[in-house]
Design a protein around this motif. Structure first.
Motif, PDB file in Angstrom:
ATOM      1  N   ARG A 228     104.649  20.145  21.993  1.00 21.17           N
ATOM      2  CA  ARG A 228     104.993  18.729  21.891  1.00 21.17           C
ATOM      3  C   ARG A 228     105.887  18.565  20.672  1.00 21.17           C
ATOM      4  N   PHE A 229     107.150  18.209  20.918  1.00 19.02           N
ATOM      5  CA  PHE A 229     108.116  18.015  19.842  1.00 19.02           C
ATOM      6  C   PHE A 229     108.328  16.513  19.638  1.00 19.02           C
ATOM      7  N   THR A 230     108.075  16.033  18.440  1.00 15.48           N
ATOM      8  CA  THR A 230     108.444  14.669  18.069  1.00 15.48           C
ATOM      9  C   THR A 230     109.677  14.780  17.184  1.00 15.48           C
ATOM     10  N   ILE A 231     110.809  14.286  17.683  1.00 13.65           N
ATOM     11  CA  ILE A 231     112.109  14.525  17.062  1.00 13.65           C
ATOM     12  C   ILE A 231     112.598  13.251  16.387  1.00 13.65           C
ATOM     13  N   ARG A 232     112.877  13.348  15.070  1.00 14.02           N
ATOM     14  CA  ARG A 232     113.346  12.198  14.296  1.00 14.02           C
ATOM     15  C   ARG A 232     114.695  12.554  13.662  1.00 14.02           C
ATOM     16  N   PRO A 233     115.801  12.097  14.254  1.00  9.32           N
ATOM     17  CA  PRO A 233     117.124  12.412  13.696  1.00  9.32           C
ATOM     18  C   PRO A 233     117.347  11.709  12.362  1.00  9.32           C
ATOM     19  N   GLY A 234     118.148  12.324  11.505  1.00 13.45           N
ATOM     20  CA  GLY A 234     118.458  11.704  10.224  1.00 13.45           C
ATOM     21  C   GLY A 234     118.959  12.732   9.236  1.00 13.45           C
ATOM     22  N   ALA A 235     118.717  12.469   7.969  1.00 13.10           N
ATOM     23  CA  ALA A 235     119.105  13.393   6.902  1.00 13.10           C
ATOM     24  C   ALA A 235     117.888  13.679   6.039  1.00 13.10           C
ATOM     25  N   PRO A 236     117.047  14.649   6.410  1.00 10.64           N
ATOM     26  CA  PRO A 236     117.237  15.641   7.466  1.00 10.64           C
ATOM     27  C   PRO A 236     116.766  15.144   8.838  1.00 10.64           C
ATOM     28  N   THR A 237     117.026  15.982   9.867  1.00 10.98           N
ATOM     29  CA  THR A 237     116.408  15.804  11.178  1.00 10.98           C
ATOM     30  C   THR A 237     115.101  16.584  11.183  1.00 10.98           C
ATOM     31  N   VAL A 238     114.029  15.946  11.638  1.00 10.04           N
ATOM     32  CA  VAL A 238     112.694  16.542  11.537  1.00 10.04           C
ATOM     33  C   VAL A 238     112.070  16.649  12.921  1.00 10.04           C
ATOM     34  N   PHE A 239     111.504  17.822  13.219  1.00 10.15           N
ATOM     35  CA  PHE A 239     110.719  18.041  14.428  1.00 10.15           C
ATOM     36  C   PHE A 239     109.258  18.231  14.013  1.00 10.15           C
ATOM     37  N   ASP A 240     108.354  17.410  14.512  1.00  7.58           N
ATOM     38  CA  ASP A 240     106.924  17.691  14.399  1.00  7.58           C
ATOM     39  C   ASP A 240     106.513  18.458  15.649  1.00  7.58           C
ATOM     40  N   VAL A 241     105.947  19.646  15.464  1.00  7.89           N
ATOM     41  CA  VAL A 241     105.662  20.551  16.574  1.00  7.89           C
ATOM     42  C   VAL A 241     104.165  20.770  16.695  1.00  7.89           C
ATOM     43  N   GLU A 242     103.621  20.543  17.879  1.00  6.24           N
ATOM     44  CA  GLU A 242     102.233  20.861  18.211  1.00  6.24           C
ATOM     45  C   GLU A 242     102.261  21.923  19.302  1.00  6.24           C
ATOM     46  N   MET A 243     101.705  23.083  19.011  1.00 13.20           N
ATOM     47  CA  MET A 243     101.794  24.248  19.887  1.00 13.20           C
ATOM     48  C   MET A 243     100.404  24.745  20.250  1.00 13.20           C
ATOM     49  N   SER A 244     100.189  25.040  21.538  1.00  8.26           N
ATOM     50  CA  SER A 244      98.966  25.706  22.002  1.00  8.26           C
ATOM     51  C   SER A 244      99.380  26.971  22.739  1.00  8.26           C
ATOM     52  N   LEU A 245      98.895  28.113  22.256  1.00  7.23           N
ATOM     53  CA  LEU A 245      99.323  29.416  22.747  1.00  7.23           C
ATOM     54  C   LEU A 245      98.173  30.102  23.468  1.00  7.23           C
ATOM     55  N   TYR A 246      98.461  30.646  24.679  1.00  7.29           N
ATOM     56  CA  TYR A 246      97.438  31.274  25.524  1.00  7.29           C
ATOM     57  C   TYR A 246      97.893  32.686  25.898  1.00  7.29           C
ATOM     58  N   PRO A 247      97.455  33.715  25.168  1.00  6.43           N
ATOM     59  CA  PRO A 247      97.861  35.083  25.494  1.00  6.43           C
ATOM     60  C   PRO A 247      97.251  35.560  26.814  1.00  6.43           C
ATOM     61  N   ARG A 248      98.036  36.218  27.625  1.00  2.00           N
ATOM     62  CA  ARG A 248      97.522  36.900  28.811  1.00  2.00           C
ATOM     63  C   ARG A 248      96.900  38.244  28.410  1.00  2.00           C
ATOM     64  N   ILE A 249      97.473  38.853  27.366  1.00  2.00           N
ATOM     65  CA  ILE A 249      96.982  40.116  26.836  1.00  2.00           C
ATOM     66  C   ILE A 249      96.861  39.967  25.324  1.00  2.00           C
ATOM     67  N   GLU A 250      96.275  40.941  24.663  1.00  5.34           N
ATOM     68  CA  GLU A 250      96.202  40.895  23.211  1.00  5.34           C
ATOM     69  C   GLU A 250      97.613  40.976  22.619  1.00  5.34           C
ATOM     70  N   LEU A 251      97.944  40.009  21.754  1.00  2.00           N
ATOM     71  CA  LEU A 251      99.250  39.974  21.116  1.00  2.00           C
ATOM     72  C   LEU A 251      99.139  40.554  19.704  1.00  2.00           C
ATOM     73  N   GLN A 252      99.632  41.765  19.540  1.00  2.00           N
ATOM     74  CA  GLN A 252      99.597  42.413  18.231  1.00  2.00           C
ATOM     75  C   GLN A 252     100.722  41.918  17.329  1.00  2.00           C
ATOM     76  N   HIS A 253     101.852  41.542  17.931  1.00  4.05           N
ATOM     77  CA  HIS A 253     103.048  41.222  17.146  1.00  4.05           C
ATOM     78  C   HIS A 253     103.666  39.916  17.632  1.00  4.05           C
ATOM     79  N   ALA A 254     102.904  38.844  17.496  1.00  2.00           N
ATOM     80  CA  ALA A 254     103.437  37.523  17.839  1.00  2.00           C
ATOM     81  C   ALA A 254     104.182  36.946  16.641  1.00  2.00           C
ATOM     82  N   GLY A 255     105.292  36.271  16.898  1.00  2.00           N
ATOM     83  CA  GLY A 255     106.054  35.601  15.857  1.00  2.00           C
ATOM     84  C   GLY A 255     106.008  34.098  16.063  1.00  2.00           C
ATOM     85  N   LEU A 256     105.420  33.377  15.114  1.00  2.00           N
ATOM     86  CA  LEU A 256     105.295  31.929  15.202  1.00  2.00           C
ATOM     87  C   LEU A 256     106.407  31.244  14.419  1.00  2.00           C
TER      88      LEU A 256
END
Length: 502
Positions: A228-256
């Motif tokens: 869920r991205f809440t995007i507020r344009p301006g100086a600066p432009t700001v994104f508030d990000v809400e993330m839910s991640l569901y691995p199918r397998i074990e993730l040894q090297h995930a990059g957030l």
């Protein structure tokens, strides 16, 4: 195909082929839409085997050249929400060229999600493109416009196009580095996996709104996720990000909160460069504000061999790829205007636990390649069938929010001093430097396997800051360097960290 084009060329597929009860943009049906709708879709999708995406497009779009694809233009007068004179408008990218992947896009209003239909007549096509059928082709992505620079014109603020890539600008800026939804196995010998955004839901803004909300569903062989991205344009432009991640397998090297950028050369790194410009880069350094309250600045390089740097941490306060040099004369490029490229700062919301900020620097001989990657990697592997929630804020703008009054390094210059020695010249600026006692200012410099000589600190009247210089023997490269400006025993600058490698 360059690295950026390859990363952006993963495929997408309609929801109806994967999720029971979901519809593709071909359907006119409306669906109830609530706060957990996309999260439930991601959780459901993770419980099913991964279905390889499909890239099928009409014959007229199969083998487009770059120029042919650029000739396909969305008609601005057909932008979503334009006729209602809302504070945001949406234009859409056509499929074709490297962007054959289908993305389904929905409008959310009144608690209902309605598919946004592809219509051939919403696009203008170049003369060298064959007949495109008026069928349900879906889209490659979209871009959001808003009156960010002046009240009577809707500028492009952000774009979602290719794989899980998106990028944005602040007031007065042009596009530069990109963010991603998720990275998997970046830098690993077995090869990187490229997750992709499968569908988007755009919440219709109210009149006078200062933000717009975008929901996204991500899929890959190893994981799914909702955003869920809440995007507020301006100086600066700001994104508030809400993330839910569901691995199918074990993730040894995930990059957030991953991001990618370009560093070709600069005053610290001009190996084999024959160019009229003093510097060419979208970002010039990695900044880290770690959980201990320490601020780090790591200037970027274009190395001869792949370089990986890891900054271990507990509950980071922020990190990002910065473009600190904002002076046109540092680049002398009238067309690219690198001084207007945005910085991107990640501000974690809540505790992210143990992990590390990871930086990859990849050799490149051309400025068209994204050769820099940075992200947060959790220390503990993310378990299969688990739910992992992260909230963070993305700041797109000229610089990171300043966490405190410490002075910052703005330029790293490197030059030869004999066959096996280098001179490092560091520029430091900050309001706090105006009140220091010049007789007590000193530079503290160290190296892991080299001798440091001739450490000199002096005011720089041209910048209003200070200059710190030193010599270092570099015969036993690579060498890890560390420097900080002190007043007595008190740090008055962030920490400069650098890896010298020939």
């Amino acid at each position: 195909m360059n690295r950026r084009q390859f990363l952006e060329a993963s495929a997408l597929t309609p929801l109806a082929t994967l999720l029971p009860g979901a519809v593709s943009a071909a359907s006119a049906a409306e669906l109830p839409f609530g706060p957990s709708y996309v999260r439930d879709l991601a959780r459901n999708l993770a419980s099913k085997p991964f279905a390889p995406p499909e890239e099928k497009v009409p014959d007229a779009l199969k083998d487009l050249t770059y120029d042919q694809y650029r000739s396909i233009r969305f008609l601005p007068e057909r932008a979503a929400w334009r006729s209602e004179k809302l504070p945001f408008e949406v234009q859409f990218f056509h499929r074709g060229f490297f962007y054959k992947n289908r993305v389904d896009i929905y409008e959310v209003a009144g608690g209902r999600a309605v598919p946004i239909r592809y219509r051939r007549d919403d696009f203008a096509f170049g003369d060298n493109i064959g007949q495109v059928p008026d069928a349900d082709l879906g889209f490659a992505g979209f871009r959001i416009h808003a009156p960010i620079n002046r009240p009577d014109y809707y500028d492009e603020v952000c774009a979602f196009l290719g794989a899980s890539y998106f990028r944005a600008v602040a007031k007065g800026e042009t596009y530069g580095l990109s963010a991603r939804g998720l990275s998997i196995d970046t830098g690993e010998s077995k090869g990187e996996e490229f997750p992709f955004f499968k569908a988007f839901w755009l919440e219709k803004p109210a009149p006078g709104a200062t933000s717009v909300v975008v929901h996204a569903l991500l899929d890959s062989k190893s994981a799914t996720a909702s955003y869920r991205f809440t995007i507020r344009p301006g100086a600066p432009t700001v994104f508030d990000v809400e993330m839910s991640l569901y691995p199918r397998i074990e993730l040894q090297h995930a990059g957030l909160a991953p991001m990618t950028s370009m560093f070709f050369f600069g005053p610290n790194d001009r190996h084999d460069v024959d160019d009229f410009r003093p510097a060419v880069h979208d970002s010039d350094g990695l900044a880290v504000f770690n959980g201990k309250g320490e601020q780090l600045w790591r200037p970027l390089n274009n190395p001869r061999d792949l370089q990986a740097s890891t900054f271990n941490d507990l509950n980071p306060r922020g990190f990002g790829l910065m473009q600190r040099e904002r002076n046109f004369f540092a680049y002398e490029d009238i067309e690219s205007r690198f001084e207007r490229r945005p910085s991107l700062w990640v501000e974690p919301i809540g505790d992210w636990g143990e992990g590390s900020v990871v930086l990859f620097e990849i050799p490149t001989k051309e400025e068209v390649h994204d050769n820099i990657a940075a992200f947060w990697r959790p220390k503990t592997a993310l378990q299969a069938k688990s739910e992992n929630n992260y909230t963070y804020r993305l700041h797109w703008g000229p610089d990171a929010p300043k966490p405190n009054s410490l002075a910052r390094f703005t330029r790293t210059g490197v030059g030869a001093r004999g066959d096996d020695s280098k001179l490092f010249v560091l520029e430091i600026v900050g309001d706090g430097l105006k009140a220091v006692d010049p007789n007590k200012v000193r530079g503290a410099v160290s190296a892991d396997k080299s001798e440091i000589k001739n450490v000199v600190t002096q005011p720089n009247p041209e910048t209003g800051g200070w200059r710190l210089s030193f010599q270092c023997a570099v015969k036993d490269a690579p060498i890890e360097l560390r420097a900080i400006l002190m007043q007595g025993e008190q740090p008055i600058s962030e920490v400069w960290v650098y890896r010298w490698a020939p």
